[in-house]
Design a protein around this motif. Sequence first.
Motif, short mmCIF file in Angstrom:
data_model
loop_
_atom_site.label_atom_id
_atom_site.label_comp_id
_atom_site.label_asym_id
_atom_site.label_seq_id
_atom_site.Cartn_x
_atom_site.Cartn_y
_atom_site.Cartn_z
N GLN A 91 0.89 -1.04 0.04
CA GLN A 91 -0.15 0.09 -0.12
C GLN A 91 1.03 1.27 -0.09
O GLN A 91 0.45 2.24 -0.75
CB GLN A 91 -0.88 0.06 1.12
N GLU A 101 -5.15 3.73 -5.24
CA GLU A 101 -5.42 2.72 -4.02
C GLU A 101 -5.17 1.20 -4.18
O GLU A 101 -5.28 0.59 -5.18
CB GLU A 101 -6.74 2.91 -3.72
N THR A 103 -5.77 -2.40 -3.40
CA THR A 103 -6.64 -3.36 -2.95
C THR A 103 -6.02 -4.91 -2.99
O THR A 103 -5.69 -5.52 -4.08
CB THR A 103 -7.99 -3.40 -3.76
#
Length: 186
Positions: A91, A101, A103
């Motif tokens: 991350q 982002e 995931t």
Amino acid sequence: MASPADADRLDTSRPLEREDDAVAPPPTGAPYTGAQPPYPGAPYPSQGERARAGQPAPTWNLTLTVLLAVFGFFGMLYSIATLQAIPASMQLLHSTNGLGEYTPAPIVGTLVLVGSILMGVIWAASAGLAALLLVKRRLAFWVPLVAGIVAMVVLLIFAGAVLATDPVLLGFYSGTSGGTTPTQTP
């Protein structure tokens, strides 16, 4: 004939025989199990023969095995912590490189859990085997060394498997896809 004054004199013309020096050769076909040669002129038993004969392992074996097992315990804890931190690190890489982002794939949690459990199992198995060998008075220092090598390979495999689940990060570092780099305005 010797005089009565010489009766108490020590005879130095021949070696003194003691009970512990007089060792008869073993009977033919009987295995020798001692640490010293059974009779003068016999070959000295090798380290392996002494170990098979129930002779204790060297004293450094216990110390080194325990030290390596303790070192391996802390290495196992560090390896588990490393596996647990990989998703957060990914991350951070996403956010610093402007890749959006992160995931995690559904398999990431399972890979981290299985890798962590496997690290604990490797250490526990090596500690158990080393303890068993120490009780049997056999050389055991090699067990934590081999376990450390196996654990390092397992750590690299699971860390690579977790990293392989993120095609965006792989593409960014292989140069096939670019992320958005932050621009500064004057």
